[in-house]
Design an enzyme around this catalytic site. Structure first.
Site, PDB file in Angstrom:
ATOM      1  N   CYS A   7       0.850  -1.197   0.000  1.00 51.47           N
ATOM      2  CA  CYS A   7       0.000   0.000   0.000  1.00 51.47           C
ATOM      3  C   CYS A   7       0.882   1.242   0.000  1.00 51.47           C
ATOM      4  O   CYS A   7       2.076   1.175   0.253  1.00 51.47           O
ATOM      5  CB  CYS A   7      -0.963   0.029   1.179  1.00 51.47           C
ATOM      6  SG  CYS A   7      -2.275  -1.198   1.104  1.00 51.47           S
ATOM      7  N   ARG A  57      -3.753   1.030  -3.006  1.00 54.52           N
ATOM      8  CA  ARG A  57      -4.066  -0.111  -2.149  1.00 54.52           C
ATOM      9  C   ARG A  57      -3.579  -1.437  -2.704  1.00 54.52           C
ATOM     10  O   ARG A  57      -3.763  -1.746  -3.880  1.00 54.52           O
ATOM     11  CB  ARG A  57      -5.583  -0.191  -1.929  1.00 54.52           C
ATOM     12  CG  ARG A  57      -5.977  -1.264  -0.912  1.00 54.52           C
ATOM     13  CD  ARG A  57      -7.478  -1.317  -0.726  1.00 54.52           C
ATOM     14  NE  ARG A  57      -7.834  -2.297   0.299  1.00 54.52           N
ATOM     15  CZ  ARG A  57      -8.925  -3.045   0.271  1.00 54.52           C
ATOM     16  NH1 ARG A  57      -9.788  -2.925  -0.718  1.00 54.52           N
ATOM     17  NH2 ARG A  57      -9.170  -3.922   1.236  1.00 54.52           N
ATOM     18  N   ALA A  59      -4.784  -4.921  -1.697  1.00 53.47           N
ATOM     19  CA  ALA A  59      -5.905  -5.436  -0.907  1.00 53.47           C
ATOM     20  C   ALA A  59      -5.534  -6.747  -0.225  1.00 53.47           C
ATOM     21  O   ALA A  59      -5.146  -7.718  -0.882  1.00 53.47           O
ATOM     22  CB  ALA A  59      -7.117  -5.640  -1.809  1.00 53.47           C
ATOM     23  N   GLY A  86      -0.593  -1.114   6.135  1.00 51.70           N
ATOM     24  CA  GLY A  86      -0.144  -2.072   7.138  1.00 51.70           C
ATOM     25  C   GLY A  86      -1.281  -2.966   7.571  1.00 51.70           C
ATOM     26  O   GLY A  86      -2.211  -3.237   6.806  1.00 51.70           O
TER      27      GLY A  86
END
Length: 411
Positions: A7, A57, A59, A86
Site C-alpha cells: 500500500c 491499495r 488489498a 499495514g
C-alpha cells in the site's frame, strides 16, 4: 513476521489554500501515482479545503469494503478521514469492544476499526487510541472539525512514513518520491543527506533530502495551523529478565504462536519464505499447524550454487537440503525460485530496485534477488510470512557469540 503489506499513502495539508483547486488536485494525483507499484489493486483521493489525501491499495483484508481514503461520518459529514497502510492484528478484538460501546461498522476491514478506535479513545489524545493497536502500520488521520492532521507510525518503524514541513502545512508520503512529486518540495541533497545515503544507520531527522524527515518509530506527528508537534506513544524499556530457561522457552513459544495466528488473517493467498534455518522453519511449521489449508512455501536458489558451494564464515552449508527436509516434514506445497546471474544483473531489474529504495543506497544483488523472488511469488500469493528480524532478536549472527568481538573494547 509477515512481509510488510505494501500500500502507499500520501497527502498535503495547506492551511492557507483551498486544495480543491484544479492545479492542487493535479499535484495530488501526481503524488498518488508515484505509489502505484505499492498499491496495484485500487486508488483513491479525498480533498476538502486545506486537506488532500491520496492512497494506493494492495488489498489484503475485505477486498471490496476496505477502499481508501476512508471516512467516519457524524451528522452526515466526514469527521475523521484516514489513509492507512499495514495491518492491525488485533482488529477483531477491538471491533468487538467498540461494538459493545455502540459503534456500528459498514465493512470488515481493520482500517475502519482504526477509525472508530480514534473516535472512541483518541478524541482527547491520539496516543490513547494508537496504544490499543497491535500491528505494523503507518497512517495519516485528518480531523475535519479541529483541522489537524496526525501522522502515526508503528512501534518499531516497520512501515515507512516521511513528511516535509512547508510554510503553511506539510507534505507526507510512504516514500520520498511521493513528496518530491509536489512542486513545493525541493529535490536537494546536502552534506548530511549524503552521509545518510552512504551508510546503513538511520537518523529519522535526516531523510536524505533537505527538509524531509521520517516519522520516528513509536511516535505521532501532529500538524495544526500553529505548527508541527512530535509526541511519543511508546518506547522500549529494559526491565531485566528473571525467568528461568523453561519459562523463557514457554513464553517465546506462546508469543510465536500468537503472532503467527494473527498474521495468517488474510482474504488473499498466503505463503511462507523457507530458507531451512531455524527461524523460517519454525514460522512455516507453526503456520501449517494453524491453518486448514496446505501451506505454500518458497525458497530462493541460484544457478550452480549447490554444485559450486564453498563453506565460509557466514554459511557453513548450502540451504537446499534443509529446505527440502522441512518442506517434506511439514508437507508444504513447496517451490524453489532459481535465479541466474544474468537475471540479477539485468539493467531493468537494477533500475526497479533503485526506484523502489528511493535512495542511492543499495545492497547489490541482495536487492535484485529479493525483487525477483517476490515478483515470482506474487504470481501465486499476495502475503508472505518469513523469519525476518529473528537474527537481531535471538542473536543469530555469529558476532553475537564471537568471544573476541563480544569482549572487545569497541562499539
Amino acid at each position: 513476521m509477515k512481509e510488510p503489506n505494501m500500500c502507499g499513502l500520501c497527502g498535503w495539508i495547506d492551511f492557507d489554500r483551498d486544495l480543491g483547486a484544479p492545479d492542487a488536485r493535479r499535484e495530488l494525483a501526481h503524488m498518488t501515482a508515484t505509489m502505484a507499484y505499492r498499491g496495484p489493486d485500487d486508488e483513491g483521493t479525498w480533498v476538502d479545503g486545506p486537506a488532500a489525501l491520496g492512497h494506493r491499495r494492495l488489498a489484503i483484508i475485505d477486498i471490496q469494503g476496505g477502499r481508501q481514503p476512508m471516512t467516519l461520518e457524524e451528522d452526515g459529514r466526514p469527521a475523521l478521514v484516514l489513509v492507512y497502510t499495514g495491518e492491525t492484528y488485533n482488529y477483531r478484538e477491538l471491533r468487538q469492544r467498540l461494538a459493545a460501546l455502540g459503534h456500528q461498522f459498514d465493512t470488515s476491514s481493520d482500517t475502519e476499526v482504526v477509525l472508530h478506535a480514534h473516535r472512541e479513545w483518541g478524541h482527547r489524545d491520539p496516543r490513547t487510541a494508537v496504544s490499543e493497536l497491535n500491528g505494523m502500520f503507518a497512517y495519516a488521520l485528518w480531523d475535519t472539525v479541529r483541522r489537524e492532521l496526525f501522522l502515526i507510525r508503528d512501534r518499531l518503524g516497520i512501515k515507512p512514513l516521511y513528511y516535509y514541513p512547508t510554510e503553511h502545512g506539510v507534505l507526507f508520503g510512504s516514500e520520498p518520491k511521493a513528496i518530491l512529486a509536489n512542486s513545493l518540495a525541493e529535490r536537494v541533497m546536502d552534506a548530511e543527506g549524503l552521509r545518510r545515503s552512504l551508510c546503513y544507520f538511520a537518523d529519522p531527522y535526516n531523510a536524505v533530502f533537505r527538509g524531509m524527515r521520517e516519522v520516528r518509530p513509536g511516535h505521532i506527528v501532529r500538524v495544526a495551523r500553529e505548527g508541527i508537534q512530535e509526541m511519543s506513544y511508546w518506547q522500549l524499556t529494559d526491565s531485566g529478565h528473571t525467568d528461568d530457561v523453561p519459562t523463557t522457552v514457554r513464553r517465546v513459544r506462546e508469543l510465536l504462536e500468537d503472532i503467527i495466528q494473527r498474521q495468517l488473517v488474510a482474504d488473499v493467498p498466503l505463503c511462507t519464505l523457507l530458507s531451512g534455518g531455524l527461524d523460517s522453519s519454525a514460522v512455516t511449521a507453526l503456520a501449517a499447524r494453524f491453518t486448514d489449508k496446505r501451506i505454500r512455501s518458497f525458497a530462493l536458489d541460484f544457478v550452480g550454487y549447490s554444485d559450486n558451494f564453498t563453506p565460509g564464515p557466514g554459511r557453513g552449508t548450502p540451504d537446499g537440503p534443509y529446505v527440502r527436509d522441512v518442506a517434506k516434514f511439514v508437507d508444504t506445497d513447496h517451490a524453489d525460485i532459481t535465479l541466474s546471474a544474468d537475471e540479477l544483473m539485468n539493467p531493468t531489474v537494477q533500475a526497479a530496485t533503485l526506484n523502489a529504495r528511493d535512495l542511492p543506497l543499495t545492497m547489490g544483488d541482495l536487492d535484485s534477488s529479493l525483487y525477483l523472488l517476490f515478483r515470482a511469488i506474487k504470481q501465486h500469493s499476495t502475503v508472505a510470512l518469513s523469519g525476518e528480524a529473528a537474527d537481531e532478536l535471538f542473536g543469530g549472527y555469529r558476532f553475537f557469540t564471537d568471544p573476541a568481538r563480544v569482549q572487545a573494547d569497541t562499539f
